[in-house]
Design a protein around this motif. Sequence first.
Motif, PDB file in Angstrom:
ATOM      1  N   UNK A   1       0.834  -1.207   0.000  1.00 15.18           N
ATOM      2  CA  UNK A   1       0.000   0.000   0.000  1.00 15.18           C
ATOM      3  C   UNK A   1       0.867   1.255   0.000  1.00 15.18           C
ATOM      4  N   UNK A   2       1.928   1.233   0.784  1.00 15.12           N
ATOM      5  CA  UNK A   2       2.828   2.381   0.865  1.00 15.12           C
ATOM      6  C   UNK A   2       3.513   2.623  -0.486  1.00 15.12           C
ATOM      7  N   UNK A   3       3.967   1.548  -1.109  1.00 12.40           N
ATOM      8  CA  UNK A   3       4.616   1.681  -2.419  1.00 12.40           C
ATOM      9  C   UNK A   3       3.631   2.217  -3.465  1.00 12.40           C
ATOM     10  N   UNK A   4       2.432   1.667  -3.482  1.00 12.36           N
ATOM     11  CA  UNK A   4       1.419   2.106  -4.440  1.00 12.36           C
ATOM     12  C   UNK A   4       1.078   3.579  -4.231  1.00 12.36           C
ATOM     13  N   UNK A   5       0.880   3.970  -2.963  1.00  9.92           N
ATOM     14  CA  UNK A   5       0.482   5.345  -2.658  1.00  9.92           C
ATOM     15  C   UNK A   5       1.553   6.340  -3.072  1.00  9.92           C
ATOM     16  N   UNK A   6       2.802   6.088  -2.674  1.00 18.55           N
ATOM     17  CA  UNK A   6       3.869   7.044  -2.970  1.00 18.55           C
ATOM     18  C   UNK A   6       4.288   6.991  -4.439  1.00 18.55           C
ATOM     19  N   UNK A   7       4.158   5.826  -5.060  1.00 13.12           N
ATOM     20  CA  UNK A   7       4.553   5.703  -6.461  1.00 13.12           C
ATOM     21  C   UNK A   7       3.773   6.629  -7.375  1.00 13.12           C
ATOM     22  N   UNK A   8       2.540   6.953  -6.996  1.00 10.35           N
ATOM     23  CA  UNK A   8       1.720   7.848  -7.810  1.00 10.35           C
ATOM     24  C   UNK A   8       1.589   9.242  -7.198  1.00 10.35           C
ATOM     25  N   UNK A   9       1.715   9.333  -5.874  1.00 13.21           N
ATOM     26  CA  UNK A   9       1.507  10.618  -5.203  1.00 13.21           C
ATOM     27  C   UNK A   9       2.712  11.541  -5.322  1.00 13.21           C
ATOM     28  N   UNK A  10       3.904  10.998  -5.210  1.00 14.57           N
ATOM     29  CA  UNK A  10       5.103  11.847  -5.259  1.00 14.57           C
ATOM     30  C   UNK A  10       5.212  12.626  -6.575  1.00 14.57           C
ATOM     31  N   UNK A  11       5.093  11.971  -7.734  1.00 16.72           N
ATOM     32  CA  UNK A  11       5.167  12.757  -8.976  1.00 16.72           C
ATOM     33  C   UNK A  11       4.002  13.739  -9.111  1.00 16.72           C
ATOM     34  N   UNK A  12       2.816  13.364  -8.615  1.00 15.59           N
ATOM     35  CA  UNK A  12       1.677  14.278  -8.683  1.00 15.59           C
ATOM     36  C   UNK A  12       1.952  15.532  -7.862  1.00 15.59           C
ATOM     37  N   UNK A  13       2.524  15.351  -6.664  1.00 12.07           N
ATOM     38  CA  UNK A  13       2.830  16.496  -5.795  1.00 12.07           C
ATOM     39  C   UNK A  13       3.861  17.409  -6.442  1.00 12.07           C
ATOM     40  N   UNK A  14       4.909  16.826  -6.998  1.00 16.94           N
ATOM     41  CA  UNK A  14       5.954  17.629  -7.648  1.00 16.94           C
ATOM     42  C   UNK A  14       5.377  18.391  -8.842  1.00 16.94           C
ATOM     43  N   UNK A  15       4.573  17.718  -9.651  1.00 17.83           N
ATOM     44  CA  UNK A  15       3.985  18.371 -10.816  1.00 17.83           C
ATOM     45  C   UNK A  15       3.098  19.545 -10.440  1.00 17.83           C
ATOM     46  N   UNK A  16       2.258  19.369  -9.432  1.00 18.06           N
ATOM     47  CA  UNK A  16       1.353  20.445  -9.019  1.00 18.06           C
ATOM     48  C   UNK A  16       2.103  21.599  -8.359  1.00 18.06           C
ATOM     49  N   UNK A  17       3.239  21.312  -7.744  1.00 21.06           N
ATOM     50  CA  UNK A  17       4.026  22.371  -7.118  1.00 21.06           C
ATOM     51  C   UNK A  17       4.838  23.159  -8.152  1.00 21.06           C
TER      52      UNK A  17
END
Length: 524
Positions: free
Chosen positions: A313-329
């Motif tokens: 779950x941790x891998x799945x969550x961060x695997x998609x969330x980290x790039x999304x956060x960087x892109x939106x920032x």
Amino acid sequence: MSLIGKFASVGSATMASRILGFAREALIAAAIGVGPVTDAFYAAFRFPNLFRRLFAEGAFNTAFIPLFAKQMEGGGVEAARRFGEDVLAVLMTVLLALSAAAMLAMPFLVSTIIAPGFAASPEKFDLTVLMTRIMFPYLFCMSLVAMFSGILNAMRHYFLAALVPTLLNVILIGVLLVALFWQFDPRQTGIWLAWGVFASGLAQLFFLIQGARRAGYSMRVRRPRLTPGVKRLLVLMAPALLTGGIMQINLLVGQIIASTQDNAIGLLNFADRINQLPLGVIGIAVGVVLLPELSRALKAGDHADAQHLQNRSMEFALGLTLPAAVGLMVMPAPIVAILYERGQFTALDTAMTAAALAAFASGLPAYVLTKVFQPAFFAREDMKTPMWFSLVTVVVNIAASLLFFPVYGHVAIAAATSLSAWVNVLLLAVTLWRRGDFRPSSLTLRRIAFMLLASAVMGVVVWGMLTGLPQFVGHDLLIVRILTVVAIVVLAAVAYFGVALATGGIDRKELARARRRDRKNVSH
């Protein structure tokens, strides 16, 4: 179905809801823009929504799902049915009493809790009271929706419960199209939207009751009784009232402070809608699937499986969330401009919304990690520890908002929300580590490190393209701007997944298995 497959099932349904949500927000921006009606609508909608998430999706579901899953595991469908009927009777009684009291006391609630700053504008204040009264029965409907969703999730029927929230957006989009076609004034449009929210609650409840019946689970309405099962539920719910709704508490605090700045509530809601896309698709998928799966594993005494569930779950969550956060920032303004800048929504509104979006996005990984860590407590029926952490983070949020709001305005509220989310994650993670309830495997930690590297590379690529193509990013023609942003997003995705796959940040074998499952499902 594998864990990733279950995440994908819930995530795809939630994605449909979030995409329709974008359409809804774009229509709201065009129909009523950023102004007093927008502030009144969002303030009014957040209040029953806050109770829904605190009471129904938060406190109720975090306590109900583990108990219901254990009834299913130990006594079968009939034992779970008796438990569900007892809970339903008590839940309906409490909700009816709460709704009646809140609707009678609405002027007081608006002036003290919902939007105290609106008192300086009597017209906005009165409109907020009216809209909140119209929408408050939505809480009753959605609390029962949360219960039936929890039942379906515990029975491993995830898709329908994740899909029905799209009805809210479908109905509101219909209202907005009618309002635009007939050229309603903003106030009239806002009132119609309030009635649309109420109607969507009835529609969602109807479809979930039918879905539970088709799954072989129907319930009768009984006389409310405090059975041992219901008492246990109430005991577990008490601390979870704070824990399950930490984000909602923080957002309400932000709304109270924001009500003192003109248009701030509308700006924050437009920004948060974009931030909610990855949060909703990923965070909700993890939260919905992980809690019943983890409860089932712990009930069976399979601690190795519990650890595996949380690592994946941790891998799945961060695997998609980290790039999304960087892109939106890195590129919030071009995204906001494409989605909202038309009609009543101006370039200045875009700039102010983009600043809030970047601040919200900085906490995106924390919001999703909370969905990974909290179920480890809830599945063990430990509601008190996360409750204390929630209290700490609420204090952090209030303090940071009050400290920086005079300087940074609405952006300070978004940043304080992100800061409090990171504090919450840190407290949860450290406690689980010390107890030995969850320690990420060396493989998971290595993959996360490579995900961070891939996200950094992606961020550099996005920044380089934005600085190198300003004439296209800010072009007068909307289609040129859309194509430019789409091209940047595609290249960013290639950069991220290229680095992540090459380094092992993303499990290539699992990706290949998922593709094979998809082809198999299509062939059938």
